[in-house]
Design a protein around this motif. Structure first.
Motif, short mmCIF file in Angstrom:
data_model
loop_
_atom_site.label_atom_id
_atom_site.label_comp_id
_atom_site.label_asym_id
_atom_site.label_seq_id
_atom_site.Cartn_x
_atom_site.Cartn_y
_atom_site.Cartn_z
N LEU A 22 0.82 -1.16 0.02
CA LEU A 22 0.08 0.10 -0.05
C LEU A 22 0.90 1.21 0.10
O LEU A 22 0.46 2.27 -0.43
CB LEU A 22 -0.85 0.00 1.47
CG LEU A 22 -1.99 -0.75 1.49
CD1 LEU A 22 -2.86 -0.67 2.56
CD2 LEU A 22 -2.85 -1.05 -0.24
N GLU A 27 -2.00 6.69 -2.84
CA GLU A 27 -3.37 7.23 -3.83
C GLU A 27 -3.73 8.51 -3.00
O GLU A 27 -3.57 8.64 -1.87
CB GLU A 27 -4.33 6.11 -3.66
CG GLU A 27 -3.93 4.95 -4.28
CD GLU A 27 -4.91 3.70 -4.51
OE1 GLU A 27 -5.65 3.76 -5.56
OE2 GLU A 27 -5.13 3.18 -3.43
N GLU A 32 -8.74 6.13 -3.58
CA GLU A 32 -8.11 4.88 -3.06
C GLU A 32 -8.82 3.57 -3.77
O GLU A 32 -9.06 2.92 -3.39
CB GLU A 32 -7.98 4.70 -1.67
CG GLU A 32 -7.53 6.03 -0.78
CD GLU A 32 -8.45 6.90 -0.42
OE1 GLU A 32 -9.61 7.15 -1.07
OE2 GLU A 32 -8.20 7.69 0.51
N ARG A 34 -7.34 1.43 -5.99
CA ARG A 34 -6.49 0.29 -5.91
C ARG A 34 -6.39 -0.27 -4.45
O ARG A 34 -6.66 -1.46 -4.19
CB ARG A 34 -5.05 0.63 -6.40
CG ARG A 34 -4.25 -0.54 -5.97
CD ARG A 34 -2.64 0.02 -6.77
NE ARG A 34 -1.67 -1.30 -6.50
CZ ARG A 34 -1.34 -1.69 -5.62
NH1 ARG A 34 -1.35 -1.70 -4.38
NH2 ARG A 34 -0.35 -2.91 -5.92
N THR A 35 -6.38 0.51 -3.58
CA THR A 35 -6.48 0.15 -2.27
C THR A 35 -7.66 -0.60 -1.77
O THR A 35 -7.71 -1.70 -1.03
CB THR A 35 -6.04 1.50 -1.06
OG1 THR A 35 -5.03 2.05 -1.47
CG2 THR A 35 -6.35 0.97 0.35
N THR A 36 -8.98 -0.05 -2.23
CA THR A 36 -10.22 -0.46 -2.02
C THR A 36 -10.28 -2.05 -2.47
O THR A 36 -10.70 -2.85 -1.78
CB THR A 36 -11.25 0.38 -2.69
OG1 THR A 36 -11.28 1.31 -1.83
CG2 THR A 36 -12.59 -0.46 -2.63
N LYS A 38 -7.62 -3.90 -3.31
CA LYS A 38 -6.68 -4.78 -2.62
C LYS A 38 -7.47 -5.42 -1.32
O LYS A 38 -7.10 -6.65 -0.94
CB LYS A 38 -5.55 -4.30 -2.27
CG LYS A 38 -4.46 -3.90 -3.47
CD LYS A 38 -3.74 -4.88 -4.03
CE LYS A 38 -2.68 -5.36 -3.15
NZ LYS A 38 -1.80 -6.37 -3.89
N THR A 57 -15.09 4.08 -2.82
CA THR A 57 -13.66 3.79 -2.16
C THR A 57 -14.28 3.29 -0.92
O THR A 57 -15.26 4.02 -0.40
CB THR A 57 -12.76 4.88 -2.13
OG1 THR A 57 -13.29 6.05 -1.52
CG2 THR A 57 -12.05 5.10 -3.70
#
Length: 67
Positions: A22, A27, A32, A34-36, A38, A57
């Motif tokens: 992360l 981001e 976010e 990509r984070t969401t 992942k 997100t």
């Protein structure tokens, strides 16, 4: 279910790798995506139901049915 100390020890390596990943891919706030994804990818195989809150997100999960 195991207590939080047992769980954190069991998944320590995975948690650290997730944290590093992360931080290697920062981001902007409220962007976010990509984070969401992942987080969803991590929770789903654990049997945690992802609740669709119609938000771009962020993640809401239901652990009530886990043993």
């Amino acid at each position: 279910m195991s207590n939080i100390k047992e769980l954190s020890k069991k998944y320590e390596g995975q948690i650290l790798e997730f944290f590093k990943d992360l931080h290697m891919h920062p981001e902007l706030s409220f962007k976010e995506f990509r984070t969401t994804q992942k987080i969803k990818d991590l929770l789903t195989p654990l049997g945690i139901e992802i609740i669709d809150m119609r938000i771009e997100t962020g993640v809401v999960g239901n652990m009530m049915d886990l043993q």
